[in-house]
Write a protein that holds these residues in place. Structure first.
Motif, short mmCIF file in Angstrom:
data_model
loop_
_atom_site.label_atom_id
_atom_site.label_comp_id
_atom_site.label_asym_id
_atom_site.label_seq_id
_atom_site.Cartn_x
_atom_site.Cartn_y
_atom_site.Cartn_z
N THR A 13 1.09 -1.03 -0.32
CA THR A 13 0.13 -0.05 0.02
C THR A 13 0.79 1.53 0.09
OG1 THR A 13 -1.49 -1.09 1.80
CG2 THR A 13 -1.71 1.50 1.12
N ASN A 14 1.99 0.96 0.88
CA ASN A 14 2.31 2.53 1.03
C ASN A 14 3.88 2.16 0.15
OD1 ASN A 14 1.20 3.43 2.69
ND2 ASN A 14 2.59 1.64 4.55
N ARG A 15 3.96 1.60 -1.09
CA ARG A 15 4.94 1.90 -2.10
C ARG A 15 6.00 2.50 -2.34
NH1 ARG A 15 7.56 -3.31 -4.15
NH2 ARG A 15 5.15 -4.21 -3.89
N GLY A 16 7.04 3.15 -1.93
CA GLY A 16 7.70 4.37 -2.63
C GLY A 16 7.31 5.73 -1.40
N LYS A 17 6.62 4.73 -0.62
CA LYS A 17 6.24 6.12 0.76
C LYS A 17 7.02 5.76 1.80
CE LYS A 17 1.69 6.99 -1.03
NZ LYS A 17 0.51 7.56 -0.55
N ALA A 18 7.14 6.62 2.81
CA ALA A 18 7.34 5.91 4.01
C ALA A 18 6.69 5.32 5.35
CB ALA A 18 7.51 7.58 5.12
N PRO A 19 7.07 4.33 5.55
CA PRO A 19 6.75 3.03 6.32
C PRO A 19 5.43 3.80 7.72
CG PRO A 19 9.11 2.90 6.95
CD PRO A 19 8.52 3.57 5.75
N LYS A 20 4.56 3.12 7.66
CA LYS A 20 3.99 3.05 9.06
C LYS A 20 3.05 2.21 9.80
CE LYS A 20 1.15 6.86 5.76
NZ LYS A 20 0.40 7.42 5.61
N GLY A 21 3.03 2.96 10.90
CA GLY A 21 2.64 1.77 11.77
C GLY A 21 3.69 0.15 12.26
N ILE A 22 3.31 -0.23 12.40
CA ILE A 22 3.68 -1.77 12.87
C ILE A 22 5.19 -2.17 10.90
CG2 ILE A 22 2.46 -3.89 11.22
CD1 ILE A 22 4.38 -4.41 14.79
N GLN A 23 4.33 -1.65 10.58
CA GLN A 23 6.20 -1.44 9.19
C GLN A 23 6.97 -0.87 9.60
OE1 GLN A 23 4.53 -0.45 5.29
NE2 GLN A 23 6.12 -0.53 4.38
N SER A 24 6.07 0.57 10.43
CA SER A 24 7.77 1.03 10.62
C SER A 24 9.00 0.86 11.55
CB SER A 24 7.30 2.77 10.91
OG SER A 24 6.93 2.51 12.50
N PHE A 25 8.23 -0.48 12.53
CA PHE A 25 9.04 -0.85 13.44
C PHE A 25 9.67 -2.72 13.31
CE2 PHE A 25 9.01 -3.87 16.74
CZ PHE A 25 10.30 -4.08 17.53
N LEU A 26 8.26 -3.45 12.26
CA LEU A 26 9.31 -4.83 11.39
C LEU A 26 10.32 -4.50 10.03
CD1 LEU A 26 6.51 -6.84 11.81
CD2 LEU A 26 8.72 -6.30 13.66
N GLU A 27 9.68 -3.29 9.52
CA GLU A 27 11.07 -3.49 7.78
C GLU A 27 12.52 -3.25 8.73
OE1 GLU A 27 10.62 -0.05 4.71
OE2 GLU A 27 9.06 -1.78 4.39
N PRO A 28 12.63 -2.20 9.29
CA PRO A 28 13.81 -2.18 9.30
C PRO A 28 14.77 -3.65 9.96
CG PRO A 28 12.77 -0.21 10.56
CD PRO A 28 11.84 -1.36 9.98
N ILE A 29 13.66 -4.45 10.64
CA ILE A 29 14.60 -5.06 11.34
C ILE A 29 15.09 -6.27 10.12
CG2 ILE A 29 14.29 -7.77 12.35
CD1 ILE A 29 12.39 -5.95 14.85
N ILE A 30 13.43 -7.01 9.05
CA ILE A 30 13.44 -7.54 8.37
C ILE A 30 14.46 -6.76 7.27
CG2 ILE A 30 12.32 -7.78 5.83
CD1 ILE A 30 9.52 -7.78 7.82
N PHE A 31 14.81 -5.86 6.72
CA PHE A 31 16.09 -5.80 6.63
C PHE A 31 17.72 -5.77 7.10
CE2 PHE A 31 13.23 -2.55 4.07
CZ PHE A 31 13.01 -3.37 2.88
N PHE A 32 17.23 -5.93 8.32
CA PHE A 32 18.87 -5.89 8.68
C PHE A 32 19.47 -7.61 8.89
CE2 PHE A 32 21.09 -7.78 12.76
CZ PHE A 32 21.98 -6.52 12.48
N ILE A 33 18.31 -8.53 8.92
CA ILE A 33 18.64 -9.66 8.68
C ILE A 33 18.99 -9.90 7.17
CG2 ILE A 33 17.75 -12.17 8.61
CD1 ILE A 33 18.16 -10.87 11.49
N ARG A 34 18.13 -9.33 6.21
CA ARG A 34 18.38 -9.64 4.86
C ARG A 34 19.89 -9.51 4.43
NH1 ARG A 34 15.70 -5.75 0.13
NH2 ARG A 34 17.37 -4.93 1.23
#
Length: 354
Positions: A155-176
């Motif tokens: 939904t927020n492709r190309g936009k700043a992450p919101k909600g739970i995405q803003s917390f989990l996305e950095p963790i996902i990218f870190f693991i990757r």
């Protein structure tokens, strides 16, 4: 953000400590009350070992605190009587005996007509125990979190992450980017879904285990063994020719030394999943035992000063356990990535690296 996370961790830790303290105090008070009613002259001494094992072991019921218990389904199969399903509350009502079965320290046996255990009848226990129920809960949480993040990402492709995405996305990218890519290499994408699932599954169960009444899932060696075996199977299904040749004939080893090296290499193959299994199990269980042991000191000394100091120190230890929850999930995922990477690494890549 860091201050907010720290405050949340401290709040959870405080809630856990004081809930556990209240639970133990209530148990001690009711035990003393029961002793008075029975006319007992001596109060039953507090057994810290029994208390610790009760809280870290699996159970056929889910006890959050003394008196707050959720009965779970008991599913039994015997060749002689077939499948039988009933609530675990039936055992409590019948002094651990119901319908010809007895629950002895969470091991269910069939009774013979004279009341002794019938060794000739083997009982297969497929019950939904506390650990199984917690596994189902963690799976639901994991599915909800990941589907929510995936939907938010689209939904927020190309936009700043919101909600739970803003917390989990950095963790996902870190693991990757910091764990999977460096250790597996160009073909990392094939293994990324498994490794991300592994990380978040362990993390969620570690955190759930720190909550009052939480199940000790990742402190159960059967669970950690299954996770280690999955990594072992995945590693060897995808292993390339160079990996297998290295096991059979390591480079630079004289022929006369090969039998000894075969023993060493085979032992090394099985030691990797063993280290994964034992490390996670031991660290999580040790953390729970330390915290419960400290809390037990309050009821051994029964002193306000000792209680205050122990509660503060236990609060500190529980905060450390929150960090250990993340660390152990990270280490298990990191080592799994390294094992998979070493099995699929191309020979010329290894030479180039040297």
């Amino acid at each position: 953000m860091l201050r907010l996370l720290t405050n949340k961790f401290l709040l959870i830790a405080s809630f856990s400590i004081f809930s556990l303290t209240f639970s133990f105090a209530q148990e001690g008070h009711e035990g003393h009350h029961e002793a008075k009613e029975e006319g007992a002259h001596e109060e039953k001494p507090f057994n810290i070992g029994e208390m610790i094992m009760h809280h870290i072991s699996d159970s056929h019921e889910w006890e959050f605190s003394h008196g707050a218990v959720i009965p779970l389904p008991v599913i039994l199969y015997t060749k002689e009587y077939g499948i039988e399903v009933f609530s675990s509350a039936r055992f409590k009502e019948g002094n651990n005996v119901y319908n010809g079965y007895i629950n002895l320290h969470e091991h269910i046996h069939r009774l013979s007509p004279d009341g002794s255990i019938d060794e000739a009848i083997h009982v297969w226990d497929f019950s939904i125990t506390k650990n199984v129920a917690s596994l189902i809960l963690s799976a639901v949480i994991l599915i909800v979190l990941m589907t929510t993040v995936a939907k938010s990402f689209n939904t927020n492709r190309g936009k700043a992450p919101k909600g739970i995405q803003s917390f989990l996305e950095p963790i996902i990218f870190f693991i990757r980017d910091e764990v999977v890519k460096p250790n597996i290499g160009p073909n990392y994408a094939k293994y990324l879904p498994y490794l991300l699932t592994l990380f978040f599954f362990i993390l969620i169960n570690n955190l759930l285990g720190l909550l009052p009444g939480g199940a000790n899932v990742t402190g159960n060696i059967a669970i950690t063994m299954v996770l280690a075996v999955i990594t072992f199977i995945l590693t060897h299904i995808n292993a390339n020719k160079h990996y297998w040749l290295h096991l059979v004939k390591p480079e630079g080893v004289p022929v006369i030394m090969l039998p000894l090296m075969w023993v060493v290499e085979i032992a090394g193959v099985f030691m990797k999943p063993m280290s994964l299994m034992i490390r996670l199990f031991a660290n999580i269980t040790a953390g729970h035992i330390i915290i419960l042991s400290l809390l037990g000191l309050i009821f051994i000394f029964q002193n306000y000063a000792v209680g205050g100091v122990v509660t503060l120190f236990t609060l500190f230890m529980n905060t450390i356990e929150l960090l250990v929850a993340f660390l152990q999930a990270f280490i298990f995922t990191l080592l799994s990535s390294m094992y998979i990477g070493s099995a699929i690494e191309e020979h010329h890549d290894a030479d180039h690296g040297h």
